[in-house]
Design an enzyme around this catalytic site. Sequence first.
Site, PDB file in Angstrom:
ATOM      1  CE  LYS A  65      -4.714   3.925  -3.624  1.00 27.27           C
ATOM      2  NZ  LYS A  65      -3.411   4.505  -3.999  1.00 27.27           N
ATOM      3  CG  ASP A 101      -0.660   2.728  -5.734  1.00 26.09           C
ATOM      4  OD1 ASP A 101      -0.963   3.265  -6.821  1.00 26.09           O
ATOM      5  OD2 ASP A 101      -1.446   2.674  -4.766  1.00 26.09           O
TER       6      ASP A 101
END
Length: 263
Positions: A65, A101
Amino acid sequence: MKRACIIGYPVSHSLSPKLHRYWLKEHGIAGDYTAVEAKPEALEATLKKLIAENYIGCNLTLPHKELVLPMLDSMDEVVREIGAANTIVIKNGKLHGMNTDAYGFMQGASTAQKKKAVVLGAGGAARAICWALQSDGFKELVISNRSQEKAQHLASLYQGKVVDWEKRSEALAGAGLLVNTTSLGMKNQPALEIDLSSLPKSALVYDIVYAPLETSLLAAARDRGNKVIDGLSMLMHQAAPAFEAWFGVRPQVTEALRRELLA
Ligand code: ATR
């Protein structure tokens, strides 16, 4: 056929293929979503391969990420602010980074009283969560992490306070939200040891671990009457805007989907 995937290392445990395939079927879209295993050093080549094979995008999970940022052609402001991307849209051979997220986390946390939030952990997941808590107007942010320097760094980014890892149980007094972002409590990991006795009964307890779904933290919180949110909530809600960005339809997060993921 429109194709997307999740890239991770390891990735075989991921529920994302099951989740996106459920929505593809529900909406009658001719597409597929697979899991692709790639070590960090293979990430760039893997992304090039996706472009060459006309993929419309991908998700990224551990450990990619943060590493992916320099490989992106463009990114949403939230990606820059959090320093991590979990979703890429591929258009005309270019990679555009998104981070869903923080949004996914907040869908589950929206019923918490926005006073003090206690975050356990200071890794990549904690970073997106602290960003979300600050954007959502929580009055006070307390971070506790085994490695104090990481907690200090995160606290400096989000005007948080640091509490020693050994004193985490004491930090719970007056909290409206407790979040576990560490890997403690996960299958094959040690349990999270914490004494909930000073946590208000009105507080929401949120564990982002989803294997097992009912961690010992959530079981203890439920037993004493706290409301709890498990790791499937964040997983399902972060996936909805990603699916929409690729396939053009906003899918619903439902109990039927949750049952499917648990089957
Ligand atoms: P993620 O991106 O999912 O947040 P990560 O960056 O590896 O993953 O972070 C894992 C978190 O779990 C960290 O906060 C880590 O604490 P350290 O920063 O001290 O490493 C925490 N963690 C992992 N194992 C732990 C353990 N045995 N005791 C306490 N904390 C632990």
